[in-house]
Enzyme design. Structure first.
Site, PDB file in Angstrom:
ATOM      1  N   GLU A 127       0.847  -1.194   0.000  1.00 50.60           N
ATOM      2  CA  GLU A 127       0.000   0.000   0.000  1.00 50.60           C
ATOM      3  C   GLU A 127       0.884   1.245   0.000  1.00 50.60           C
ATOM      4  OE1 GLU A 127      -2.853   0.325   3.168  1.00 50.60           O
ATOM      5  OE2 GLU A 127      -3.711   2.140   2.309  1.00 50.60           O
ATOM      6  N   GLY A 267       3.368   2.233  10.800  1.00 50.96           N
ATOM      7  CA  GLY A 267       3.168   1.434  12.004  1.00 50.96           C
ATOM      8  C   GLY A 267       2.909  -0.035  11.690  1.00 50.96           C
ATOM      9  N   ALA A 268       2.023  -0.275  10.720  1.00 53.60           N
ATOM     10  CA  ALA A 268       1.655  -1.648  10.400  1.00 53.60           C
ATOM     11  C   ALA A 268       0.838  -1.666   9.127  1.00 53.60           C
ATOM     12  CB  ALA A 268       0.829  -2.245  11.534  1.00 53.60           C
ATOM     13  N   ASN A 271      -2.428  -6.338   5.323  1.00 55.59           N
ATOM     14  CA  ASN A 271      -2.491  -7.332   4.245  1.00 55.59           C
ATOM     15  C   ASN A 271      -3.425  -8.490   4.633  1.00 55.59           C
ATOM     16  OD1 ASN A 271      -0.068  -5.962   3.152  1.00 55.59           O
ATOM     17  ND2 ASN A 271       0.856  -6.900   4.954  1.00 55.59           N
ATOM     18  N   GLU A 304      -5.503  -2.929  12.623  1.00 49.57           N
ATOM     19  CA  GLU A 304      -5.183  -3.739  11.437  1.00 49.57           C
ATOM     20  C   GLU A 304      -6.167  -4.892  11.312  1.00 49.57           C
ATOM     21  OE1 GLU A 304      -3.271  -2.186   9.594  1.00 49.57           O
ATOM     22  OE2 GLU A 304      -2.376  -0.895  11.113  1.00 49.57           O
TER      23      GLU A 304
END
Ligand code: B3K
Ligand code: ZN
Length: 881
Positions: A127, A267-268, A271, A304
């Site tokens: 991304e 940060g994260a 997926n 997430e």
């Protein structure tokens, strides 16, 4: 590297894709000197497109094309065009297979986009547009395909091979190599693709879903981090349960994986089925992570995870819709954190961040709407406006609809758009359709940039008992937008009587049993509201819970603020009143010298807070924090940074000296015994105790010095150890400061996440973060130009938190930052573009600062081969009036 002037992309130019991809078959051959990627695409003309486009256009960036075949026929160089960032295959049939082989060099990828290496392992970040650095593809979120991925690598060096979905096949190959094949049954955009290969330890857990399915939870970490996974896994399970209970959302795959990597730009990343985290946002142990880190990890793990529905199952049509997934998901993670801890404290933290940093963004040259109209580099639009203001916008919809209708709306949204790539407008429409409310005017929150400003005046008519509030709203001009329309603003308020009691908000003379809190709906440029049946002039409690992301101008007196601080039933507004009081006092001291008296009312108010153990200690801990320098600067017209700093220091020193005994008592009262736990109550106690310690060391109290040294040595957790270290760093006890910093490094030098904290505590402090000291930190063996966390913890902390040093009047801080930005621009443009941000506010400052900030920006703009990322930020900042 960019060769031509970056292009601007416009929302109005959006077209549905001419071709779609149904299936992607990938084979990765991973080697030490590079990676070969074989991709097989099933492509078909998009029935929803009216385009007569005959050519297939694929995106590609920094790729070496090895071969390309269409329906099995090898294309020669003359059969396609791969100049620039596109691969164009002319005159393709309506349906075909395209096989492409590319070669990449992950080991040399310092941008950390696409496929790269971090501490010896392969990992990806796709991304927004990283997939095009892996293979040629229509790299846009509205092309959703099923992926099958085979990963091949040396078995000894990379025993763990991961991708999205379920592992369906594995086996050994020649030359000590092996492979694993992964299949993801859910169609997804390319930005959600992920791959990891490394020598990793696996930690397992499991979760039974509401429909009784058992999900395998797996966390992959480097062996040295094996003991730092429990908190993330526990947080994950809490998030999974919460999403079922609050949103009715169940997890869909059989496996959910989390991987920690040290080198990560953000940060994260969410997926599908394989979340990849920056180590600092997922690994924690009592000895190495502070309470704040524990809470941050819980919220990011949840964020997430929540993306699995708000982002993955329902994704964005194009990148202008980024807030569709980010605003909603931040809203969901904030609700989750509120439910896990203290809702008032969470609201305070969110509002403080928004008012300090997002309001600043809204007032600066990069201001943009929650749904932007244009961009040059999408990476620059992962902003506080998209995330945090986007979250507020969703929160306001909930306030307007009420909990029940909001849930109906979100159910409808997920049901209607499952498997689709949609827009923020689709989200609002689902909310309208479920609730029957018209949100036409509300949509302006997505379209108009800038922070609305409410000017509120009141009067009371003793003879009729009517209290009248007049509220006007204006929205300042922002780049490209003027003459804005009034927005639909939910405005929560209450009224307090002289004894502090909440009064009924009676809107008409004959209304019975009126509620004691209301949400008024502001829709006009000017509106007034009357409240009947009052015996005396009430004290208004305005914009309770921070019910909208707006500025409020109301002529509070210090008496009213002190009164609200101790009487308001709304905890948020108690805190807010305390902040406003402290701001007013600090402002009045600016330029007044070191002997100007500090308002005794403020001292008394803080004494009251420290003394009253019956108050919510988590709220008290927040109320004791003085407004930050960053916020004071944000509020000021032409801020004089040094003067603001001195005035704030003066208040801090006065409070510390005057309240010395109260602070000591607070310190001892909040000393915890027993096992370390991260509950709101114990977090608050540690926070109070460490604040008391910091204040006392700020005035070099000798007894506090001994307490700090003992606390540092005896601490069984990082919050207390870091609290003591930070307090010593903030004191004039130079020897203790140096010795403790040395000891800290010796103890934790093998742990990169702790070394980052060690860097930032120094870089953010006036005593240890002068420019020569910063330069020294950058020479330290633990500093690493390739690691974004190290850059943030030294350069970012200096420019973002050590404000008097950064804004040194000789301009040295600005020049330093521009040099670092230029240096980073070649290796990691994304991080460079973020780092340059403090300079972009040059217009806000008086010429003594502003001119030098501008010169530093100009220096950056002159660098040759400037990345698109930095180009956009710098040029927008220098442009205009
Ligand atoms: N969606 C990612 C952010 C990706 C940033 C790319 N430059 C993290 C998140 O918001 O969950
Ligand atoms: Zn997100």
């Amino acid at each position: 590297m960019r060769t031509s002037q970056p292009q601007t992309i416009y929302l109005k130019d959006y077209k549905v894709p001419a071709f779609v991809v149904d299936h992607v078959d990938l084979r990765f051959e991973l080697f030490e000197d590079g990676a070969r990627v074989h991709s097989l695409l099933n492509v078909r003309r998009n029935p929803e497109s009216d385009s007569t486009e005959k050519n297939l256009e694929l995106d590609g960036d920094s790729l070496t094309l090895e071969s390309i075949q269409l329906d099995g026929r090898t294309l020669d160089e003359g059969d396609y065009d791969n100049r620039g960032e596109k691969l164009i295959v002319p005159a393709v049939p309506d349906q075909f297979e395209l096989a492409v082989v590319t070669w990449l060099e992950p080991q040399n990828n310092t941008r950390l986009e696409g496929l790269y290496k971090s501490s010896g392992m392969f990992c990806t970040q796709c991304e927004a547009q990283g997939f095009r650095c892996i293979t040629y593809f229509p790299d846009r979120p509205d092309v959703m395909a099923r992926f099958r991925t085979r990963v091949e690598a040396d078995k000894a060096a990379y025993p763990v091979l991961l991708s999205n979905g379920n592992d369906v096949e594995k086996g050994d190959l020649e030359n000590g190599r092996h492979y694993v094949t992964w299949e993801d049954p859910f169609p997804k955009p390319s930005y959600l693709f992920a791959l990891v290969a490394g020598d990793l330890v696996e930690k397992r857990d499991s979760f039974r879903t509401m429909s009784g399915r058992d999900i395998d939870l797996r966390m992959y970490i480097e062996p040295r981090n094996a003991e730092k996974c429990d908190h993330a896994l526990d947080s994950l399970k809490r998030a999974m349960r919460w999403d079922e209970e609050v949103y009715g959302r169940e997890y869909d795959l059989d496996i959910f994986m989390i991987v920690a990597v040290d080198d990560f730009n953000m940060g994260a990343m969410e997926n599908k089925g394989l979340n990849i985290f920056n180590s600092s946002c997922v690994l924690a142990s009592q000895e190495t992570a502070t309470d704040m880190a524990f809470q941050r990890i819980e919220s990011i793990v949840a964020h997430e995870y929540f993306h699995n529905w708000s982002g993955n199952r329902v994704t964005c049509r194009d990148w202008f819709q980024l807030s569709l997934k980010e605003g909603f998901t931040v809203f969901r993670d904030s609700q989750f954190s509120s439910d896990m801890g203290s809702p008032t404290v969470k609201r305070i933290e969110d509002a403080a961040m928004l008012r300090t940093a997002q309001f600043a963004e809204d007032a600066g040259p990069m201001a943009h709407p929650v749904r932007p109209e244009s961009y040059m580099e999408i990476t620059n639009f992962y902003t506080l406006t998209i995330y945090e203001k986007g979250c507020e916008v969703v929160g306001m919809i909930r306030t307007l609809l009420g909990d029940e209708m909001f849930r109906k709306g979100s159910d409808l949204y997920f049901e209607r758009h499952d498997g689709q790539a949609v827009t923020t407008d689709d989200f609002v429409r689902a909310m309208e359709d479920a609730s029957g409310r018209d949100l036409t005017q509300f949509r302006l929150w997505y379209e108009q940039a800038g922070t609305p400003e409410l000017t509120i005046r009141d009067d009371f008519d003793q003879s009729s008992g009517v209290y009248r509030l007049s509220i006007s709203q204006t929205i300042p001009d922002t780049p490209g937008q003027t003459n804005k329309k009034p927005q639909h603003i939910p405005f929560a308020l209450g009224l307090l009587g002289a004894g502090g009691e909440p009064l009924p908000l009676t809107l008409t003379a004959d209304e019975q049993d009126a509620p004691k809190e209301r949400v008024l709906e502001l829709t006009e440029a000017e509106q007034s509201f009357e409240f009947h049946g009052l015996d005396e002039r009430p004290v208004p409690s305005l914009l309770r819970h921070f019910s909208a992301p707006v500025r409020v101008d109301y002529p509070w007196t210090r008496e009213q603020l002190t009164f609200l601080m101790s009487n308001d039933v709304d905890g948020f507004n108690r805190w807010d009143a305390g902040q406003r009081l402290a701001i007013d006092v600090i402002r009045s001291l600016i330029g007044q010298g070191d002997s100007a008296p500090v308002d005794p009312g403020l001292i008394a108010a803080y004494r009251g807070l420290l003394a009253d153990d019956s108050l919510d200690q988590a709220l008290v801990a927040k109320m004791l924090q003085l407004p930050t320098e960053a916020y004071l600067i944000e509020l000021a017209e032409k801020p004089e940074v040094q003067a603001i700093h001195q005035a704030r220091e003066r208040v801090l020193s006065t409070l510390a000296n005057e309240l010395r005994d109260d602070l000591m008592a607070c310190y001892h009262r909040n000393t915890l015994s027993g096992v370390y736990e991260v509950t709101p109550e114990s977090v608050a106690r540690r926070s109070l105790r460490n604040t008391a310690l910091a204040w006392l060391l700020h005035v070099n109290d000798d007894e506090a010095r001994s307490l700090a040294l003992a606390q540092y040595a005896d601490a069984d957790n990082m919050t207390d150890r870091m609290g003591a270290l930070r307090a010593l760093v903030g004191s004039d006890f130079e020897e203790d400061r140096e010795a403790t910093l040395d000891d800290f490094y010796q103890r934790f030098q093998k742990d990169p996440q702790v070394v980052e904290q060690w860097f930032s505590v120094q870089a953010a402090s006036g005593r240890t973060g002068s420019l020569p000291q910063i330069q020294q930190l950058m020479q330290h063996p633990a500093f690493d130009w390739k690691n974004p966390n190290k850059i943030r913890s030294v350069i970012g902390a200096f420019a973002g938190q050590n404000l008097p040093a950064f804004h040194a009047e000789d301009g040295s801080g600005y020049r330093f930052l521009s040099e670092q930005v230029c240096r980073l621009d070649d290796s990691n443009p994304q991080i460079a573009a973020r780092l340059v941000s403090p300079l972009t506010r040059w217009r806000k400052f008086a010429p003594v600062h502003g001119d030098q900030m501008k010169a530093a920006l100009e220096k950056v703009s002159q660098k040759s081969g400037l990345s698109r990322d930095v180009y956009e930020v710098v040029h927008k900042s220098l442009a205009g009036k």
